[in-house]
Design a protein around this motif. Structure first.
Motif, PDB file in Angstrom:
ATOM      1  N   ARG A 299     -43.367  -6.519  -7.204  1.00 52.24           N
ATOM      2  CA  ARG A 299     -42.931  -5.718  -8.351  1.00 52.24           C
ATOM      3  C   ARG A 299     -41.450  -5.920  -8.638  1.00 52.24           C
ATOM      4  O   ARG A 299     -40.630  -5.931  -7.726  1.00 52.24           O
ATOM      5  CB  ARG A 299     -43.202  -4.232  -8.089  1.00 52.24           C
ATOM      6  CG  ARG A 299     -42.818  -3.319  -9.241  1.00 52.24           C
ATOM      7  CD  ARG A 299     -43.119  -1.873  -8.916  1.00 52.24           C
ATOM      8  NE  ARG A 299     -42.225  -1.325  -7.901  1.00 52.24           N
ATOM      9  CZ  ARG A 299     -41.018  -0.825  -8.156  1.00 52.24           C
ATOM     10  NH1 ARG A 299     -40.529  -0.833  -9.394  1.00 52.24           N
ATOM     11  NH2 ARG A 299     -40.285  -0.320  -7.170  1.00 52.24           N
ATOM     12  N   PHE A 300     -41.101  -6.032  -9.925  1.00 51.03           N
ATOM     13  CA  PHE A 300     -39.707  -6.119 -10.312  1.00 51.03           C
ATOM     14  C   PHE A 300     -39.007  -4.803  -9.991  1.00 51.03           C
ATOM     15  O   PHE A 300     -39.393  -3.745 -10.489  1.00 51.03           O
ATOM     16  CB  PHE A 300     -39.574  -6.426 -11.803  1.00 51.03           C
ATOM     17  CG  PHE A 300     -39.868  -7.855 -12.168  1.00 51.03           C
ATOM     18  CD1 PHE A 300     -39.964  -8.848 -11.190  1.00 51.03           C
ATOM     19  CD2 PHE A 300     -40.027  -8.228 -13.487  1.00 51.03           C
ATOM     20  CE1 PHE A 300     -40.218 -10.166 -11.524  1.00 51.03           C
ATOM     21  CE2 PHE A 300     -40.272  -9.548 -13.842  1.00 51.03           C
ATOM     22  CZ  PHE A 300     -40.376 -10.518 -12.863  1.00 51.03           C
ATOM     23  N   GLN A 301     -37.954  -4.889  -9.192  1.00 49.22           N
ATOM     24  CA  GLN A 301     -37.270  -3.700  -8.711  1.00 49.22           C
ATOM     25  C   GLN A 301     -36.148  -3.242  -9.635  1.00 49.22           C
ATOM     26  O   GLN A 301     -35.756  -2.080  -9.605  1.00 49.22           O
ATOM     27  CB  GLN A 301     -36.696  -3.973  -7.315  1.00 49.22           C
ATOM     28  CG  GLN A 301     -37.737  -4.382  -6.278  1.00 49.22           C
ATOM     29  CD  GLN A 301     -38.626  -3.225  -5.847  1.00 49.22           C
ATOM     30  OE1 GLN A 301     -38.143  -2.145  -5.552  1.00 49.22           O
ATOM     31  NE2 GLN A 301     -39.928  -3.460  -5.818  1.00 49.22           N
ATOM     32  N   PHE A 302     -35.629  -4.158 -10.457  1.00 44.39           N
ATOM     33  CA  PHE A 302     -34.503  -3.814 -11.319  1.00 44.39           C
ATOM     34  C   PHE A 302     -35.008  -3.380 -12.692  1.00 44.39           C
ATOM     35  O   PHE A 302     -35.806  -4.089 -13.320  1.00 44.39           O
ATOM     36  CB  PHE A 302     -33.555  -4.994 -11.480  1.00 44.39           C
ATOM     37  CG  PHE A 302     -32.939  -5.468 -10.192  1.00 44.39           C
ATOM     38  CD1 PHE A 302     -32.635  -4.585  -9.166  1.00 44.39           C
ATOM     39  CD2 PHE A 302     -32.655  -6.819  -9.997  1.00 44.39           C
ATOM     40  CE1 PHE A 302     -32.063  -5.022  -7.985  1.00 44.39           C
ATOM     41  CE2 PHE A 302     -32.086  -7.267  -8.815  1.00 44.39           C
ATOM     42  CZ  PHE A 302     -31.788  -6.364  -7.805  1.00 44.39           C
ATOM     43  N   THR A 303     -34.559  -2.223 -13.143  1.00 46.06           N
ATOM     44  CA  THR A 303     -34.877  -1.716 -14.471  1.00 46.06           C
ATOM     45  C   THR A 303     -33.568  -1.499 -15.230  1.00 46.06           C
ATOM     46  O   THR A 303     -32.475  -1.689 -14.686  1.00 46.06           O
ATOM     47  CB  THR A 303     -35.641  -0.391 -14.373  1.00 46.06           C
ATOM     48  OG1 THR A 303     -34.773   0.610 -13.800  1.00 46.06           O
ATOM     49  CG2 THR A 303     -36.877  -0.531 -13.484  1.00 46.06           C
TER      50      THR A 303
END
Length: 388
Positions: A299-303
């Protein structure tokens, strides 16, 4: 019974791959041409489509004398591709309730890790696994962790304590960025090694022992290990550096911070691990990680709300020891070290994947050969997906 089915499935997959190797003359010719142009001594790769190996082959040689062909079963260092193995071990410990991704790492350590510029800020495993911990690799220290000619002799824990403890042999304020944890992304091998050490303490076994028991052996990765003493060195490739038209062999080496890049494996073995990661933690009836944990790794952790200020969205994103490359178009991990160029990448859909090993590190314009070969392998995979 399950073990027998697993080995039969693996054998059939590899047999199918071998049958396809002779049907790719254009791909083989391109790889051979690019290797010659860039003075690459040996190379092996695998193409994975819909979680199955559809092509796997070796080219060139694994030794200076050109007597040992470089094969998909040839062992070599894979540099930072070691990090996803630490990630799996970490997520297994999280799933077992032994670790938390968002707790202060100091609750798991016999020494303290505190950024002297930001002493009130905690550093977490999630920071370490996304390279946003504010820990930096001070080169004059990190370069000493390479041991040419043998396995490392300094214990991992002793090195880390000396690096992070004020007054320690390797300590300096410059071991940290002035930014708070999470504010900047800076790739940190020592941060990854710290995560590996935390895993060791949580599971009660060194990373090399734990991963053999819970990843290598269940998946049938019989040619994999972390130290020279753990693999068949007769099947281990010599590593080379290519520069100024010459391909020069270098000594085998290990590293004190081995969880960050000390893994030795083969294309055959790594394909099993990669398929497991593409398949939510399972391969051939064997599960190395539960599906929610595998999804969290990817999962992409940076938002928009927590993105490091020096890592804009157009540069990609990060999972947990799982990253994007090629401007976010490819996902997985790669690695570079002396004599090592490797990639293990898939796309967003996880339909196509490519594993690429080269035993020759390149520089300057020669590095274009690596990209050209990888792109050709990727296009072959896309073609196979559309026209099975």
């Amino acid at each position: 019974m399950r073990r027998s089915i697993f080995w039969l499935a693996s054998a059939l997959a590899l047999a199918s791959s071998s049958a396809l190797q002779s049907q790719t003359p254009a791909l083989d010719s391109l790889i051979t041409l690019k290797m010659t142009d860039a003075n690459v001594m040996g190379l092996a790769a695998a193409v994975i489509v819909d979680k199955k190996v559809v092509w796997m082959k070796g080219f060139g040689y694994a030794d200076w004398q050109r007597t040992r062909p470089f094969m998909p079963s040839t062992v070599m260092n894979v540099a930072s591709i070691a990090k996803p193995f630490v990630g799996v071990a970490m997520m297994r410990a999280v799933a077992a309730g032994k670790l938390s991704l968002d707790s202060d790492v100091n609750q798991y350590l016999p020494f303290r890790v505190v950024n002297p510029y930001r002493p009130a800020e905690r550093i977490t495993l999630r920071h370490l696994a996304t390279h946003s911990s504010s820990i930096t690799d001070r080169w004059e220290v990190y370069r000493q962790t390479y041991r040419f000619g043998g396995d490392p002799t300094e214990p991992l824990g002793e090195f880390l304590a000396a690096y992070f403890t004020p007054g320690g042999k390797y300590y300096a304020k410059d071991n940290f960025l002035e930014a708070r944890p999470g504010e900047l992304r800076e790739y940190s091998n020592i941060g990854a090694a710290l995560a590996g050490y935390i895993v060791e303490r949580a599971v009660g076994a060194p990373v090399n022992v734990y991963t053999k028991r819970n990843i290598f052996t269940p998946l049938g990765m019989t040619h994999s290990g972390w130290f020279m003493r753990e693999v068949d060195m007769m099947n281990h490739s010599t590593l080379f550096v290519s520069q100024n038209g010459q391909t020069v062999p270098i000594l085998h080496y290990g590293g004190t911070t081995y969880p960050d890049g000390g893994l030795r494996t083969s294309v055959e073995d790594l394909s099993k691990f990669f398929i497991a990661m593409l398949n939510d933690g399972a391969f051939g009836g064997v599960r190395i990680l539960d599906a929610p944990s595998a999804a969290e790794m990817r999962r992409f952790q940076f938002t928009d709300g927590n993105r490091p200020t020096n890592f804009p969205a157009e540069d990609g994103n990060s999972g947990l020891f799982w990253r994007t490359k090629f401007n976010g178009l490819r996902r997985g991990h790669g690695g570079n070290d002396p004599g090592v160029e490797v990639e293990m990448l898939t796309d967003e859909s996880r339909r196509v994947g490519v594993i690429y090993f080269s035993n020759t590190s390149l520089s300057g314009t020669d590095r274009k050969a690596t990209g050209d070969i990888f792109n050709a392998l990727w296009k072959y995979g896309e073609t196979q997906r559309k026209n099975p």
